[in-house]
Scaffold this active site. Structure first.
Site, PDB file in Angstrom:
ATOM      1  N   ASP A 449       0.308  25.646  17.192  1.00 17.54           N
ATOM      2  CA  ASP A 449      -0.067  25.080  15.910  1.00 17.54           C
ATOM      3  C   ASP A 449      -1.398  24.346  16.075  1.00 17.54           C
ATOM      4  OD1 ASP A 449       0.861  23.060  17.455  1.00 17.54           O
ATOM      5  OD2 ASP A 449       2.312  22.283  16.026  1.00 17.54           O
ATOM      6  N   ASP A 756       6.515  21.327  16.084  1.00 11.86           N
ATOM      7  CA  ASP A 756       6.844  19.899  16.000  1.00 11.86           C
ATOM      8  C   ASP A 756       7.841  19.574  14.897  1.00 11.86           C
ATOM      9  OD1 ASP A 756       5.293  20.355  13.797  1.00 11.86           O
ATOM     10  OD2 ASP A 756       3.666  19.010  14.362  1.00 11.86           O
ATOM     11  N   ASP A 760      10.640  24.317  12.640  1.00 11.21           N
ATOM     12  CA  ASP A 760      10.137  25.123  13.751  1.00 11.21           C
ATOM     13  C   ASP A 760      11.224  25.472  14.748  1.00 11.21           C
ATOM     14  OD1 ASP A 760       7.470  25.226  12.919  1.00 11.21           O
ATOM     15  OD2 ASP A 760       7.023  23.270  13.784  1.00 11.21           O
TER      16      ASP A 760
END
Length: 1002
Positions: A449, A756, A760
């Site tokens: 990410d 995070d 996810d």
């Protein structure tokens, strides 16, 4: 007792209810009866009456008086007015009626001396300590860790060790019988000592490993928790939580203790860890205000009052009965165990052949002692001679098995993984699952990410647009309509998970809590817009909240203005998504304009311009709702259309220093980097280019950049074709990340994923290795991951990759070393047994070699210096012109020194300079030096113990010279080029081409 009675009788009838008065009177009578019973028992049991009554009945040694922990008398004397078990049972039983009878959450908080807004106040160390003493600490009692001697006992359970000990006992008994206690204990005693030494060293290694895993488990359980104490929101360790604390909960958090719901919105709890049920449980004031330790927040946010901690919680009771398995096996360990088993079978076969050959030679009279006499003569040899000879042969055969089995392989892997885990912890990577160390070394793709991983996660508002007008930083906002400013302030103050605190050091200083994005917005609103968050909260009442999550990309709140009773709705989130909900906008004069045509296009261009400058663009929108519309319904949704745009801000989050170098290092290592982010495509392109994920010109390639919606709408086959080519996925949801991982795995990639958020978790679980963020990561994400990146830095991800590859390299080196030694030992003893009828390496000597390989050599791989070697020398008896005993000592000494020199060769598999960096590897130097010193002691000073002879300087030189020959041999071998295509594969390919060329086609 008198004090208790006085307290019971001192209650004013006007202060308590009639039922309480009656109960107090009854309790007073009970205490009087108890006092009378104790007094009388003392009188009767006095020496004056003891003689007369001891024949009538036996005198009890104590008197039992039932005490009710719920008694108001006792609670009145309690520091907090309520008992620990009552608080625990209240939540465990989910007894709403009992909670109401006790006055509800407000009364429980009052009994615990807690303010529901400011928390424990004052939160002095003494007060926190007293709560911990009264109600316990938030830690769990675990089963005792295994002690050192349990690992020693495990060593004795090994079948090979048991056989060796049996043979040693026989050898010791017959040796003492034949030669007396003074001389006869050497052979058997030597084997005993060698076996015990191997067991103890192996036990020490396993014991240290178990202790290290215990420490890592403690670190992984140390979770930071948001609490409010003295009116200030702060983070404390989960282990520091005490009864009476007010804890903040948000999506992804783990509930740190049992407690009661105070306030919040849309709070959904995942209780599957407790109940096994996958459905989320809604927590509200009525009918379910109960929260359990160990559960996870699935949606919404709220505050809870801690009522039970540690062993008083249901989770604590469960954890106390669960022992953590520190014997977790990784796939590599499992494969090596299979290899060890196969080699052990080969060793058993060789040992059996040696046993058969030696027995045949012994009973046919072809075995001789050192004086040239036959060890067995039919009709002459005594039974003791026969038994001694057979025991010696069996011991030699069994010892071959000991050396053949590469017991050092599992130990080497364990130590390597443990050392890697320790070093990675120093490098800000906490390994939660042991297999992650090796799996990461095979990774071919990393899906990362953006925020906090590639960027610094230090947000700051740099741009503000009101409609189409850009408001410069530091601009006097008095020129903006006060009505619009009031709406923006209200939208920021009430539609947030963060908070603002005035610093105790000065009135002009502020402290901000929340996520980095929330803190940046709050800081901007306070310093630039003059927002007073406490004032805004007093002016409005929150009716309903729709919390932010990574799939919606926005959050909303419904409010009632207390001054006039008007209903308002505020939204905040990704600019293009909020803009799509708006039909109008305000200019700086407070005039509302319709958002059509050119005006909407202009705003879209402003958003794109911000994104192109790597800014995260956040929009604020406002709407009015009908006062007659009911609020607070479970299925009701906030108004999502016909809103008015209040403004746009651009938040700068600069790239981390060194991230471009880290990305390049991964790419050079053959690992593809894909950035999957929720930001819009322009911001994603700008950051990816700055980090080196996109090369100049790649952003124009339609295959390199894609949006999540486009990717998920592709057909399964099209997704597979596009997955490898994609470098950047923008505006992606967690489901898109999961799809990408599944596609890459279907194509044979080993995928690592960073994440995070709570959403996810599926992608982290699906990936071959999941890496969660230690700072921004939720507890749900961390629980689903294999490694926690403590600093949220992509450079740390690269470090994990490097250590993963190091594990494989180190194990490869040690494998080459030990298997070569095993084969050499087997061949030497087998050939010698078949040809001469004796084995040149005795049981003690082979056990010593086994100790060097399995224990002293095992730490080497984890410190860059695993062992590798290949030398096989079996000089004939007459080469050196020495006695047979000296000749065997030379063979033994040369064999050991070969392994020492081969350890240097094993330092580098491909590089020719094996001495590079030697001075920095102190452990390796220490192991080699220690081995040499022990070998000298073994040969020169332990003649009787090791069955060796002292060697002259010339013989030592010959041993060293033969062993040192491995250095030039290793250098020559490394000069031979290794083809990329295996030889047999190339041969098959050539044969196929020849067949295709010369054979006629059908």
């Amino acid at each position: 007792m008198n004090e208790i009675l006085e307290t019971a009788m001192s209650y004013d009838p006007l202060d308590v209810s009639l039922s309480v008065q009656v109960r107090l009177r009854l309790l007073a009578k009970r205490w009087r009866r108890a006092y009378l019973a104790i007094y009388c028992s003392r009188a009767i049991s006095s020496p004056r009456y003891r003689k007369n009554i001891k024949l009538l009945y036996p005198r009890p040694s104590f008197a039992a008086i039932p005490i009710d922990e719920d008694d108001p008398v006792l609670l009145s004397k309690s520091a907090h007015g309520i008992g620990k078990s009552q608080l625990a049972d209240l939540v465990k039983s989910k007894d709403l009626k009992a909670l109401k009878n006790r006055g509800g959450v407000m009364e429980i908080a009052s009994l615990l001396c807690t303010d529901l807004e400011s928390g424990i106040n004052p939160a002095t160390p003494e007060d926190v300590s007293s709560r911990r003493e009264a109600f316990g600490g938030n830690t769990y009692e675990r089963p005792r860790a295994r002690g050192f001697f349990s690992f020693v006992l495990d060593g004795f359970k090994d079948m090979t060790i048991m056989i060796l000990l049996f043979c040693a006992a026989l050898s010791l008994g017959f040796g003492i019988k034949e030669n007396g206690i003074k001389e006869g204990w050497y052979d058997g005693g030597s084997i005993f000592v060698a076996v015990f030494l191997v067991i103890v060293v192996s036990a020490v290694s396993n014991f240290r490993q178990s202790r290290q895993f215990e420490k890592l488990s403690e670190v992984s359980g140390n979770i930071p928790v948001d609490v409010v104490r003295d009116g200030r929101r702060q983070k404390v360790s989960i282990f520091e939580i005490v009864v009476g604390d007010v804890v903040f909960l948000k999506i992804g958090d783990q509930v740190p203790a049992d407690g009661l719901f105070i306030a919040g919105h849309s709070l959904q709890i995942d209780e599957s860890s407790m109940t096994g049920e996958s459905d989320h449980v809604e927590v509200t004031s009525v009918p379910n205000p109960f929260l359990y330790s160990g559960t996870k927040v699935a949606d919404g946010y709220g505050r809870m009052l801690v009522t039970s901690v540690g062993m008083s919680t249901t989770w604590g009771e469960m954890m106390s009965s669960i022992s953590r398995d520190t014997n977790e096996q990784t796939p590599l360990q499992a494969r090596l165990n299979d290899l060890t088993s196969s080699i052990g079978k080969l060793g058993l076969a060789v040992a059996f052949l040696v046993l058969v050959v030696l027995l045949i030679r012994f009973f046919t009279g072809n075995t001789y002692d050192e004086n040239g006499n036959q060890k067995f003569t039919s009709g002459v040899s005594t039974s003791d001679d026969i038994i001694n000879g057979v025991v010696g042969i069996v011991a030699a055969a069994v010892t071959i098995v000991v050396v053949a089995i590469p017991e050092g392989l599992p130990l080497a892997v364990t130590l390597t993984l443990a050392y890697s885990m320790k070093r990675m912890m120093k490098d800000q990577a906490m390994v939660r699952k042991l297999a992650a160390c090796e799996t990461m070394g095979s990774a071919t793709t990393i899906c990362t990410d953006k925020t906090g991983t590639l960027t610094m996660n230090q947000m700051m508002v740099t741009t503000f647009n009101l409609g189409n007008e850009s408001i410069a930083e530091g601009h006097n906002h008095s020129s903006i309509s006060s009505y619009v400013l009031d709406l923006i302030r209200a939208g920021i103050a009430l539609n947030t998970m963060g908070n603002v605190y005035k610093s105790s050091s000065g009135a002009s200083d502020y402290e901000f809590s929340g996520s980095p994005t929330e803190k940046a917005i709050l800081c901007w609103a306070v310093t630039q817009l003059g927002m007073d968050i406490d004032k805004e909260k007093r002016n409005y009442e929150i009716i309903q909240v729709e919390a932010f999550n990574s799939s919606k990309k926005r959050s909303g709140v419904s409010l009632i203005k207390r001054a006039d009773g008007t209903h308002h709705v505020h939204w905040k989130g990704a600019a293009e998504m909020v803009l799509a909900m708006c039909s109008s906008f305000y200019n700086s004069n407070g005039i509302e304009k319709e958002l059509i045509g050119y005006e909407r296009t202009k705003l879209e261009q402003i958003i794109e311009s911000m994104a192109a400058r790597s800014l995260r663009c956040i929009a604020f929108a406002h709407g009015r709702e009908s006062e007659s519309q009911p609020k607070g319904g479970k299925e009701e949704r906030l108004k999502e259309d016909g809103l008015t745009l209040l403004g746009l801000i651009g938040i700068k989050d600069p790239c981390r220093p060194g991230v471009k170098t880290a990305v390049q290092a991964c790419q050079d290592a053959g690992v593809n980097i894909k950035m999957i982010t929720g930001d819009n495509v322009f911001t994603a392109k700008a950051i990816a280019t700055e980090c080196g994920i996109l090369k100049p010109g790649d952003e124009k390639n339609d295959c390199a950049v894609i949006e999540g919606s486009e990717f998920r709408n592709l057909s399964p086959q099209a997704r597979l074709e596009r997955a490898e080519k994609i470098r950047v996925m923008a505006r992606s949801s967690p489901f898109d990340k999961l799809l990408m991982v599944q596609c890459l795995k279907q194509m044979g990639h080993v995928v690592a994923v960073t994440g995070d958020g709570t959403n996810d978790a599926p992608a982290l679980k699906e990936a071959d290795i999941g890496l969660s963020m230690g700072i921004q990561g939720t507890e749900v994400a961390k629980e689903s991951s294999d490694v926690v990146i403590l600093d949220d830095n992509f450079a740390t991800v690269t470090t994990v990759l490097r250590w993963g590859r190091c594990v494989y390299t180190n194990i490869q080196k040690f494998l080459q070393f030990q298997l070569t030694v095993n084969i050499a030992a087997l061949v030497i003893n087998f050939v010698a047994a078949v040809s001469s009828g004796s084995v040149p390496l005795t049981a003690v000597q082979l056990l010593w070699v086994n100790l060097i390989m399995d224990t002293l050599g095992a730490p080497g791989p984890g410190h860059r210096a695993p062992n590798r070697g290949a030398n096989e020398e079996a000089p004939g008896e007459s080469i050196l012109g020495v006695s047979q005993a000296t000749n065997r000592t030379v063979i033994f000494n040369t064999f050991v020194l070969c392994q020492v020199f081969n350890e240097f060769n094993a330092r580098e598999i491909e590089r020719r300079n094996v001495f590079e960096g030697l001075h920095r590897n102190r452990l390796f130097v220490g192991i080699v030096a220690g081995t040499v010193v022990l070998q000298v002691v073994m040969v020169e000073f332990l003649k009787r113990f090791a069955n060796t002879e002292r060697l002259s300087w010339g013989l030592w030189g010959i041993c060293v010279a033969i062993a040192a020959a491995s250095w030039p041999i290793g250098w020559i071998v490394k000069c031979v080029p290794v083809p990329r295509t295996p030889i047999f594969a190339s041969l098959r390919l050539n044969l196929a081409e020849a067949r295709e060329k010369f054979l006629p086609r059908k």
